[in-house]
Scaffold this active site. Structure first.
Site, PDB file in Angstrom:
ATOM      1  N   LYS A   1      -2.677  -9.900  -1.878  1.00 50.31           N
ATOM      2  CA  LYS A   1      -1.907  -9.964  -3.019  1.00 50.31           C
ATOM      3  C   LYS A   1      -0.521 -10.546  -2.811  1.00 50.31           C
ATOM      4  O   LYS A   1       0.072 -10.694  -3.730  1.00 50.31           O
ATOM      5  CB  LYS A   1      -1.624  -8.392  -3.285  1.00 50.31           C
ATOM      6  CG  LYS A   1      -0.982  -7.525  -1.933  1.00 50.31           C
ATOM      7  CD  LYS A   1       0.419  -7.058  -2.543  1.00 50.31           C
ATOM      8  CE  LYS A   1       1.377  -6.325  -1.582  1.00 50.31           C
ATOM      9  NZ  LYS A   1       1.173  -6.518  -0.374  1.00 50.31           N
TER      10      LYS A   1
ATOM     11  N   GLY B   1       0.712  -1.349   0.053  1.00 47.19           N
ATOM     12  CA  GLY B   1       0.111   0.019  -0.007  1.00 47.19           C
ATOM     13  C   GLY B   1       0.686   1.281   0.056  1.00 47.19           C
ATOM     14  O   GLY B   1       0.420   2.273  -0.537  1.00 47.19           O
ATOM     15  N   ASN B   2       2.107   1.166   0.635  1.00 46.10           N
ATOM     16  CA  ASN B   2       2.818   2.585   0.770  1.00 46.10           C
ATOM     17  C   ASN B   2       3.467   2.854  -0.508  1.00 46.10           C
ATOM     18  O   ASN B   2       4.049   3.893  -0.804  1.00 46.10           O
ATOM     19  CB  ASN B   2       3.886   2.550   1.707  1.00 46.10           C
ATOM     20  CG  ASN B   2       4.949   1.364   1.332  1.00 46.10           C
ATOM     21  OD1 ASN B   2       4.694   0.342   0.898  1.00 46.10           O
ATOM     22  ND2 ASN B   2       6.144   1.518   1.678  1.00 46.10           N
TER      23      ASN B   2
ATOM     24  N   LYS C   1       2.610 -12.485   4.088  1.00 44.07           N
ATOM     25  CA  LYS C   1       4.016 -12.307   3.445  1.00 44.07           C
ATOM     26  C   LYS C   1       4.918 -13.409   3.629  1.00 44.07           C
ATOM     27  O   LYS C   1       5.820 -13.779   2.935  1.00 44.07           O
ATOM     28  CB  LYS C   1       4.567 -10.796   3.777  1.00 44.07           C
ATOM     29  CG  LYS C   1       3.766  -9.600   3.561  1.00 44.07           C
ATOM     30  CD  LYS C   1       4.448  -8.481   4.109  1.00 44.07           C
ATOM     31  CE  LYS C   1       3.401  -7.350   3.905  1.00 44.07           C
ATOM     32  NZ  LYS C   1       2.405  -7.181   3.024  1.00 44.07           N
TER      33      LYS C   1
ATOM     34  N   LYS D   1     -12.647 -11.052   5.703  1.00 44.15           N
ATOM     35  CA  LYS D   1     -11.802  -9.853   5.138  1.00 44.15           C
ATOM     36  C   LYS D   1     -12.567  -8.843   5.124  1.00 44.15           C
ATOM     37  O   LYS D   1     -13.406  -8.458   4.188  1.00 44.15           O
ATOM     38  CB  LYS D   1     -11.061 -10.529   3.792  1.00 44.15           C
ATOM     39  CG  LYS D   1     -10.344  -9.166   3.225  1.00 44.15           C
ATOM     40  CD  LYS D   1      -9.091  -8.970   3.785  1.00 44.15           C
ATOM     41  CE  LYS D   1      -8.173  -7.816   3.068  1.00 44.15           C
ATOM     42  NZ  LYS D   1      -7.104  -7.470   3.732  1.00 44.15           N
TER      43      LYS D   1
HETATM   44  P1  ADP Z   1       1.254  -3.853   2.630  1.00 43.56           P
HETATM   45  O1  ADP Z   1       0.502  -2.842   2.169  1.00 43.56           O
HETATM   46  O2  ADP Z   1       2.509  -3.530   2.253  1.00 43.56           O
HETATM   47  O3  ADP Z   1       0.906  -5.243   2.356  1.00 43.56           O
HETATM   48  P2  ADP Z   1       0.487  -4.533   5.426  1.00 43.56           P
HETATM   49  O4  ADP Z   1       0.184  -3.207   6.324  1.00 43.56           O
HETATM   50  O5  ADP Z   1      -0.320  -5.386   4.843  1.00 43.56           O
HETATM   51  O6  ADP Z   1       1.196  -3.624   4.053  1.00 43.56           O
HETATM   52  O7  ADP Z   1       1.893  -4.872   6.116  1.00 43.56           O
HETATM   53  C1  ADP Z   1       2.755  -4.450   6.924  1.00 43.56           C
HETATM   54  C2  ADP Z   1       2.499  -3.931   8.228  1.00 43.56           C
HETATM   55  O8  ADP Z   1       2.396  -5.540   9.035  1.00 43.56           O
HETATM   56  C3  ADP Z   1       3.456  -3.447   8.949  1.00 43.56           C
HETATM   57  O9  ADP Z   1       3.392  -2.099   8.863  1.00 43.56           O
HETATM   58  C4  ADP Z   1       3.138  -3.719  10.486  1.00 43.56           C
HETATM   59  O10 ADP Z   1       2.148  -2.719  10.904  1.00 43.56           O
HETATM   60  C5  ADP Z   1       2.465  -5.135  10.356  1.00 43.56           C
HETATM   61  N1  ADP Z   1       3.104  -6.161  11.115  1.00 43.56           N
HETATM   62  C6  ADP Z   1       2.398  -7.331  11.744  1.00 43.56           C
HETATM   63  N2  ADP Z   1       2.815  -8.184  12.154  1.00 43.56           N
HETATM   64  C7  ADP Z   1       4.313  -7.485  12.031  1.00 43.56           C
HETATM   65  C8  ADP Z   1       5.619  -8.160  12.131  1.00 43.56           C
HETATM   66  N3  ADP Z   1       5.825  -9.284  12.914  1.00 43.56           N
HETATM   67  N4  ADP Z   1       6.698  -7.563  11.985  1.00 43.56           N
HETATM   68  C9  ADP Z   1       6.464  -6.341  11.239  1.00 43.56           C
HETATM   69  N5  ADP Z   1       5.533  -5.886  10.885  1.00 43.56           N
HETATM   70  C10 ADP Z   1       4.482  -6.517  11.233  1.00 43.56           C
HETATM   71 MG    MG Z   2      -1.185  -5.999   3.016  1.00 36.03          MG
END
Ligand code: ADP
Ligand code: MG
Length: 322
Positions: free
Chosen positions: A221, A20-21, A283, A138
């Site tokens: 995704k 998202g970023n 991820k 979701k």
């Molecule tokens: P994206 O849009 O890149 O998929 P997400 O918000 O879905 O981003 O995933 C990234 C976020 O996951 C981080 O910003 C953090 O808030 C969260 N997160 C949850 N568990 C963890 C973890 N163990 N280590 C780091 N970040 C984590």
């Molecule tokens: Mg995500």
């Protein structure tokens, strides 16, 4: 396209999944200008990777963009017929795809690289019997007051209360089974294009009467990225997000970044609950599936470290064990 250019990553096929970023401002703002600016910044990093010689395929999320489309649907429901969720997914593949095409072409030109960039409208096959369809979990779109939620529940949608903040629509997030249009992406890659595919996890479809039919669902995704990476024969999968590493003990005072590790250790940490579902969880799952499925290297890192991650020098990394 092994062209033997002498570049450090010559011919290395890489799939980058953009979070998202890469598409919205740090405060989550999704105005057209904020989206274009975020994509432009992200493409500077992708252009560096291309300039280093890598053969790059991209995929991206679409959460905030779909959220905005759902609000338009809701507010305008009495004027124009709301469109289904799979249509929203297809629309975001197109708009984000075009932003990427323009921004990446410009960033490459600034580096003296002339390469075509193409976005493929991509369907992802899911199972009509996936648990998500009977028990949707979701959340999508924004929070609304209960009265608004009730109006849409009467139209057959599922909504759930999230405490003080209000109600959100919940939909199925079925596991991706196959990236149906991966062959188109492959053909473009082989012809020298940088390709964008399976945006937002792909437009979810099920098999129906010898063809495919879109369904009210969203595909994760990161899981779709992993399937696409394997289908394209990528050696490396990089999941670019807003943190440089996955953390162990996330949200606790003892949180620590996870650097290079093994699939076995990563699997054990996941089983111990270190990675939140819906964000870091998928991820990590994608990294594990990728190397277990024959991929060479998989990493989670921040957008500005993607080239180093491909080189094995940044992020949370696992590699296939020989
Ligand atoms: P994206 O849009 O890149 O998929 P997400 O918000 O879905 O981003 O995933 C990234 C976020 O996951 C981080 O910003 C953090 O808030 C969260 N997160 C949850 N568990 C963890 C973890 N163990 N280590 C780091 N970040 C984590
Ligand atoms: Mg995500």
């Amino acid at each position: 396209m092994n062209s033997h250019t002498g570049l450090p990553l010559d011919g290395e096929r890489v799939l980058i999944a953009l979070g998202g970023n890469a598409m919205t401002a740090p405060d989550g703002s999704a105005t057209p200008a904020a989206q274009a600016a975020a994509v432009a910044a992200a493409m500077e990093h992708v252009a560096d990777l291309v300039a280093a010689g890598a053969e790059v395929a991209l995929t991206h999320g679409n959460g905030p963009q779909v959220g905005n489309l759902l609000i338009k649907n809701q507010l305008a429901a009495s004027v124009v017929p709301p469109v289904p969720l799979d249509w929203c997914g297809a629309q975001t593949q197109a708009t984000i795809g075009v932003l990427i095409m323009n921004a990446l072409t410009r960033a490459l030109a600034a580096r003296g690289v002339s390469r075509p960039v193409a976005a493929v409208v991509t369907r992802t096959l899911v199972d009509a019997a996936d648990r998500g369809f009977t028990d949707p979990g979701k959340p999508v779109g924004r929070y609304f007051p209960a009265a608004e939620a009730e109006r849409f529940m009467a139209m057959g949608q599922s909504w759930k209360p999230f405490g003080e903040r209000g109600w959100r629509r919940v939909v199925a997030s079925p596991d991706p089974l196959e990236i149906l249009d991966a062959a188109a992406a492959e053909a473009l890659l082989a012809a020298g294009h940088i390709v964008v595919a399976a945006g937002g996890g792909g437009v979810p479809v099920v098999r129906a009467n010898g063809t495919f039919r879109g369904v009210e669902a969203v595909v994760d995704k990161d899981l779709a990225a992993e399937l696409l990476a394997r289908r394209l024969g990528a050696g490396t999968l990089v999941i670019a997000t807003d943190v440089e590493h996955a953390l162990v003990g996330y949200g606790t005072p003892r949180a620590r970044p996870l650097h290079r590790t093994t699939a076995a250790e990563l699997r054990a940490l996941a089983a111990a609950g270190h990675f939140a579902g819906g964000s870091m969880g998928p991820k990590v799952r994608a990294l594990l599936s990728f190397v277990e499925g024959g991929g060479r290297r998989a990493a989670i890192t921040s957008l500005d470290r993607i080239t180093e991650a491909v080189e094995g020098k940044a992020g949370t990394i696992i590699e296939r064990e020989e």
